[in-house]
Design a protein around this motif. Structure first.
Motif, short mmCIF file in Angstrom:
data_model
loop_
_atom_site.label_atom_id
_atom_site.label_comp_id
_atom_site.label_asym_id
_atom_site.label_seq_id
_atom_site.Cartn_x
_atom_site.Cartn_y
_atom_site.Cartn_z
N GLY A 46 4.87 4.71 -5.31
CA GLY A 46 5.17 4.38 -3.92
C GLY A 46 4.28 3.29 -3.35
N LEU A 47 3.55 2.57 -4.20
CA LEU A 47 2.67 1.48 -3.74
C LEU A 47 3.52 0.36 -3.15
CD1 LEU A 47 -0.38 0.67 -3.80
CD2 LEU A 47 0.14 -0.59 -5.89
N ARG A 48 3.34 0.11 -1.84
CA ARG A 48 4.14 -0.89 -1.13
C ARG A 48 3.31 -2.14 -0.84
NH1 ARG A 48 3.74 3.29 2.12
NH2 ARG A 48 3.00 2.05 3.86
N ASP A 49 4.00 -3.27 -0.72
CA ASP A 49 3.38 -4.55 -0.35
C ASP A 49 2.18 -4.86 -1.23
OD1 ASP A 49 5.24 -4.79 1.74
OD2 ASP A 49 3.97 -3.63 3.09
N ALA A 50 2.32 -4.65 -2.53
CA ALA A 50 1.21 -4.83 -3.46
C ALA A 50 0.80 -6.29 -3.61
CB ALA A 50 1.56 -4.25 -4.83
N VAL A 51 -0.50 -6.50 -3.68
CA VAL A 51 -1.09 -7.82 -3.90
C VAL A 51 -1.98 -7.69 -5.13
CG1 VAL A 51 -2.66 -9.56 -2.96
CG2 VAL A 51 -1.06 -8.38 -1.44
N ASP A 52 -1.75 -8.56 -6.11
CA ASP A 52 -2.55 -8.53 -7.33
C ASP A 52 -3.80 -9.35 -7.17
OD1 ASP A 52 -0.72 -6.93 -8.70
OD2 ASP A 52 0.43 -8.67 -9.39
N GLY A 53 -4.86 -8.94 -7.87
CA GLY A 53 -6.11 -9.67 -7.81
C GLY A 53 -7.15 -9.05 -8.70
N VAL A 54 -8.40 -9.30 -8.36
CA VAL A 54 -9.54 -8.78 -9.12
C VAL A 54 -10.37 -7.92 -8.18
CG1 VAL A 54 -11.64 -9.37 -10.38
CG2 VAL A 54 -9.59 -10.76 -10.66
N TYR A 55 -10.58 -6.67 -8.58
CA TYR A 55 -11.49 -5.78 -7.85
C TYR A 55 -12.90 -6.23 -8.22
CZ TYR A 55 -14.00 -1.49 -6.66
OH TYR A 55 -14.88 -0.58 -6.14
N VAL A 56 -13.67 -6.66 -7.24
CA VAL A 56 -15.01 -7.18 -7.52
C VAL A 56 -16.03 -6.05 -7.56
CG1 VAL A 56 -16.82 -8.73 -6.72
CG2 VAL A 56 -14.44 -9.42 -6.53
N SER A 57 -16.16 -5.33 -6.46
CA SER A 57 -17.18 -4.29 -6.41
C SER A 57 -17.09 -3.56 -5.08
CB SER A 57 -18.56 -4.92 -6.54
OG SER A 57 -19.56 -3.94 -6.59
N THR A 58 -17.80 -2.45 -5.00
CA THR A 58 -18.02 -1.76 -3.74
C THR A 58 -19.53 -1.72 -3.52
OG1 THR A 58 -16.01 -0.43 -3.87
CG2 THR A 58 -17.77 0.44 -2.50
N THR A 59 -19.95 -2.11 -2.31
CA THR A 59 -21.37 -2.15 -1.99
C THR A 59 -21.63 -1.40 -0.69
OG1 THR A 59 -21.19 -4.20 -0.69
CG2 THR A 59 -21.62 -4.44 -3.05
N ASP A 60 -22.89 -1.11 -0.44
CA ASP A 60 -23.30 -0.53 0.83
C ASP A 60 -23.05 -1.58 1.92
OD1 ASP A 60 -24.69 0.42 3.07
OD2 ASP A 60 -26.21 1.38 1.84
#
Length: 176
Positions: A46-60
């Motif tokens: 059910g993922l809508r309006d998907a945009v492809d890319g590169v997940y870089v990171s999650t930071t504080d």
């Protein structure tokens, strides 16, 4: 004599790499106690309006150089970001996919980079700011096409505005 020096150098590099790996793994284990595991989606189809890319990171959010290693959030990967029933879905390849619940989204913006990827362009990354447990974190995604990233950011802004308008008021008229 040259081959002995070469072997010693290779062993020293392997030892250094092993120490770095153990340090990162230890960081991830310590952070698992501090950060809850992000939610997964029940329906990735059910993922809508998907945009492809590169997940870089999650930071504080307060310290852009403090990468969150727990639960695979520090692992760079290909990603399709879009909307699922629970909120914003990040469907990652080769890493754990997760959902940012609508209620936890604080905002969205653009940035020139973050730890792990520096673009140098003002709007190179889409940065989602959200609450993970009690802490506010930033998740950076480099969209394949900048125009799609800008459109996605506008959709998230609209989602946040809609969520904020639906919050119940306490009858004080907003004055503090």
């Amino acid at each position: 004599m040259k081959w002995i020096a070469t072997i010693v150098l290779i062993l020293a590099l392997l030892l250094l790499w092993r120490m770095m790996f153990m340090g990162y793994r230890g960081r991830a284990l310590r952070q698992k106690k501090e950060f809850p595991r992000p939610l997964g989606s029940r329906d990735w189809k059910g993922l809508r309006d998907a945009v492809d890319g590169v997940y870089v990171s999650t930071t504080d959010a307060e310290n852009a150089l403090d990468r969150i290693a727990a639960h695979g959030l520090g692992t760079r990967s290909a990603v399709s970001m879009g909307f699922v029933a629970e909120g914003v879905g990040l469907l990652r390849q080769g890493a754990r996919s997760f959902v940012i619940p609508t209620a936890d989204i604080v905002g969205v913006g653009h940035g020139p980079g973050m730890v792990g990827k520096w673009m140098g362009r003002e709007k190179g990354l889409v940065v989602l700011r959200w609450k993970l447990g009690e802490r506010v974190v930033d998740t950076g995604i480099k969209p394949r096409h900048p125009a799609e990233g800008a459109r996605f950011a506008e959709q998230v802004e609209e989602l946040v505005r809609t969520k904020d308008q639906q919050k119940p008021t306490d009858g004080s008229g907003g004055a503090q």
